[in-house]
Design an enzyme around this catalytic site. Structure first.
Site, PDB file in Angstrom:
ATOM      1  N   HIS A   7       0.847  -1.194   0.000  1.00  0.00           N
ATOM      2  CA  HIS A   7       0.000   0.000   0.000  1.00  0.00           C
ATOM      3  C   HIS A   7       0.881   1.242   0.000  1.00  0.00           C
ATOM      4  O   HIS A   7       1.969   1.244   0.579  1.00  0.00           O
ATOM      5  CB  HIS A   7      -0.908  -0.004   1.237  1.00  0.00           C
ATOM      6  N   GLU A  11      -3.747   2.251  -7.234  1.00  0.00           N
ATOM      7  CA  GLU A  11      -4.173   3.357  -6.377  1.00  0.00           C
ATOM      8  C   GLU A  11      -3.247   4.545  -6.610  1.00  0.00           C
ATOM      9  O   GLU A  11      -2.170   4.614  -6.031  1.00  0.00           O
ATOM     10  CB  GLU A  11      -4.158   2.936  -4.898  1.00  0.00           C
TER      11      GLU A  11
END
Length: 238
Positions: free
Chosen positions: A85, A156
């Site tokens: 992430h 993302e």
């Protein structure tokens, strides 16, 4: 890094209740902080919603204080784990190679890693989007075709996380199509998720893009009706 025993109970109960209404037409999962894995497992049992963690160690055991291994996650019934992430990459200095090692550790215990990739605003403005994505995925793709076929990849864009900004559906689709093109022949059909200020009011059009298979939901996941509204859009698009 959100949640408490009391707020989790309310949130997860709301998700499970809405899941019972939409059925199993789409896969829904929640990835919770480590201390709440047992609570999530208890609350989500037989709900149709699976659960996972937000990170995993690349190592199986040993003198790595504060780390949580894939075997530990497996004991809690985790089916998923986020790796790479953007916040882990930026705040904890995780390298592309370390992300691949974490993905391999998860796969070795039957846990599906959700491998996160994405560019910063500076990199996008410099026209480096594809170069950044390819660099981030290179060690992951090097794990081999069989491993890649068992992954989920989440795009993302860093500039769209928690900012209220979202990539346009066309921008997201362009990157998803590029990622799809990097995948080996036997893994072309793995799920590709979009993450970056996904909300009920933009989910439907995002899911309408050819190569966007779902969403990695951030802030909207803290409100059960918003999270499940996104899931319902995903169900409707299938």
């Amino acid at each position: 890094m959100n949640g408490s025993l009391s707020s989790n109970s309310e949130l997860i109960a709301g998700i499970a209740q809405r899941m019972s209404q939409i059925g199993g037409a789409t896969d829904v999962a929640v990835c919770v902080p480590f201390p709440y894995l047992s609570q999530a497992a208890d609350l989500l049992k037989d709900s149709g919603v699976s659960w996972g963690a937000q990170d995993v160690s690349a190592r199986e055991s040993g003198a790595y204080t504060g780390e949580v291994s894939a075997p530990m996650l497996a004991e809690f019934g985790c089916r998923w784990v986020l790796v790479g992430h953007s916040e882990r990459r930026s705040l904890h200095g995780e390298s592309d190679a370390e992300v691949a090692d974490k993905a391999a550790a998860a796969l070795s215990k039957g846990i599906t890693p959700v491998v996160c990739v994405g560019e910063s605003l500076e990199e996008r403005d410099a026209g480096q989007v594809q170069a950044v994505i390819e660099r981030q995925l290179k060690p992951v793709l090097a794990l081999g075709d069989d491993a890649v076929a068992r992954l989920v990849i989440a795009y993302e864009p860093v500039w769209a996380i928690g900012t209220g900004r979202s990539a346009t559906p066309e921008q997201a689709q362009e990157v998803h199509a590029f990622v799809r093109g990097l995948l080996p022949a036997g893994a072309k059909g793995i799920p590709l998720l979009y993450g970056g200020s996904v909300k009920p009011d933009n989910a439907q059009v995002l899911f309408g893009m050819q190569d966007i298979d779902g969403a990695l939901v951030g802030g909207a996941s803290l409100v059960s009706k918003d999270f499940m509204a996104i899931a319902e859009h995903g169900s409707a698009s299938r």
